[in-house]
Design a protein around this motif. Structure first.
Motif, PDB file in Angstrom:
ATOM      1  N   GLU A 146       0.741  -1.220  -0.149  1.00  0.00           N
ATOM      2  CA  GLU A 146       0.038   0.048  -0.038  1.00  0.00           C
ATOM      3  C   GLU A 146       0.966   1.140   0.126  1.00  0.00           C
ATOM      4  O   GLU A 146       0.586   2.216  -0.647  1.00  0.00           O
ATOM      5  N   SER A 188       0.798   3.528  -3.262  1.00  0.00           N
ATOM      6  CA  SER A 188       0.475   4.751  -3.392  1.00  0.00           C
ATOM      7  C   SER A 188       1.442   5.880  -3.731  1.00  0.00           C
ATOM      8  O   SER A 188       1.365   7.109  -4.299  1.00  0.00           O
ATOM      9  N   GLN A 189       2.721   5.756  -3.202  1.00  0.00           N
ATOM     10  CA  GLN A 189       3.768   6.702  -3.401  1.00  0.00           C
ATOM     11  C   GLN A 189       4.111   6.908  -4.908  1.00  0.00           C
ATOM     12  O   GLN A 189       4.063   7.959  -5.339  1.00  0.00           O
ATOM     13  N   ILE A 247       0.658   8.477  -7.051  1.00  0.00           N
ATOM     14  CA  ILE A 247       0.557   9.723  -6.780  1.00  0.00           C
ATOM     15  C   ILE A 247       1.574  10.598  -7.271  1.00  0.00           C
ATOM     16  O   ILE A 247       1.510  11.794  -7.905  1.00  0.00           O
ATOM     17  N   GLY A 271       0.745   9.025   0.729  1.00  0.00           N
ATOM     18  CA  GLY A 271       0.948   9.091  -0.506  1.00  0.00           C
ATOM     19  C   GLY A 271       1.444  10.317  -1.192  1.00  0.00           C
ATOM     20  O   GLY A 271       2.537  10.273  -1.977  1.00  0.00           O
ATOM     21  N   GLY A 310       5.223  10.293  -2.531  1.00  0.00           N
ATOM     22  CA  GLY A 310       5.315  10.700  -3.877  1.00  0.00           C
ATOM     23  C   GLY A 310       6.300  12.152  -4.126  1.00  0.00           C
ATOM     24  O   GLY A 310       7.077  12.063  -5.071  1.00  0.00           O
TER      25      GLY A 310
END
Length: 300
Positions: free
Chosen positions: A36, A40-41, A44, A215, A219
């Motif tokens: 996760e 998400s990193q 995004i 994220g 990101g």
């Protein structure tokens, strides 16, 4: 552009990566897992960098150029996966020590590929940085540590993939505009991350909403900022000096662990931080001065 600007870009790119371990630990404490966090990193981060790219000049690229940059982003994505796996199975101080093997791996790769034998000063700088890393990680005074062999393997793999990413940042399609180049590298990283993490297993609306703040931060500091800075600086200074400059990651990680995570940072760790900074300066001051002299002569 002055050579010190290129050096500063690579140094700040390393600092940006140093922020990640703090946010990853906060995400883990909130109940998120590696899939996760990493997924998400990169999702995004890649979206952000493509939005930025919309507002700048872009160069028309051939299929071959785009393919090279997409494949070139693979080590970037693998570094995140390997390092975050290592953080799950090793103490943070040990995990970052193994990641920091990229310093000598980068010098060896440059030697093997380009026959650029490290100078005595560069070898001394690498030794000093590694010694400082050991002190900064506090492995002498913090008691017994559980050493998981899987974690060691993940850490070494992260070091290898990070070295490859630094090398690619200095070589592949250097003439492509910085943001466009970074966006394609990040897209390549995102693709390999999504293939490995299988987003269908975790990408639900509830999870995405909850992990969104992490994220965004991961990101920005892991996907957007470093590739842009490395795209500017690495082609000018090379992967050898770049590997040493990006050691700035560890001092930042130590400082943030104290400020954000309220972890105790003892004096021997700060000694390590200053040793690392000394090693960085030792390895690059002559390089910078020589580049400045050459630029001055050319300008005449």
């Amino acid at each position: 552009m002055k050579v010190w600007v290129y050096v500063l870009c690579v140094f700040l790119g390393g600092c940006s990566f140093g922020v990640l371990s703090t946010f990853v630990k906060l995400a883990y404490e909130s109940g998120f897992n590696m899939f996760e966090v990493t997924g998400s990193q990169f999702i995004i981060g890649t979206i952000i960098i493509w939005i930025l790219t919309l507002f700048v000049h872009k160069q028309k690229l051939s299929f071959s150029q785009m393919a090279k940059l997409l494949l070139g982003g693979t080590p970037m994505g693998l570094t995140g996966i390997f390092y975050y796996f290592s953080l799950e199975t090793l103490d943070a101080s040990l995990a970052i020590i193994f990641l920091f093997q990229f310093i000598w791996i980068g010098a060896i790769v440059e030697w093997m590929l380009f026959k650029n034998k490290p100078s005595t000063k560069k070898i001394s700088s690498i030794i000093i940085v590694l010694l400082g890393s050991i002190f900064a990680a506090d492995i002498f005074t913090s008691g017994e540590k559980t050493i998981d062999m899987a974690g060691i393997v993940w850490g070494i793999l992260a070091a290898l993939s990070y070295s490859l990413f630094l090398l690619i940042s200095s070589l592949v399609e250097k003439e492509v505009p910085t943001l466009q180049r970074s966006a394609l590298l990040s897209t390549g990283a995102m693709i390999i991350v999504l293939v490995i993490t299988n987003p269908l297993s975790w990408m639900g609306a509830h999870t995405l909403i909850d992990i969104f703040p992490y994220g965004i931060l991961l990101g920005l500091f892991g996907v957007v900022i470093p590739p842009i800075l490395f795209s500017i600086g690495m082609p000018q200074i090379g992967p050898g000096a770049g590997s040493i400059l990006t050691a700035s990651e560890l001092p930042v990680a130590v400082l943030l662990s104290m400020i954000v995570l309220s972890e105790q940072v003892i004096w021997i760790q700060w000694v390590g931080v200053f040793i690392i900074l000394f090693g960085i300066v030792l390895g690059n001051v002559s390089f910078v001065s020589n580049k400045i002299k050459r630029q001055h002569l050319i300008s005449k």
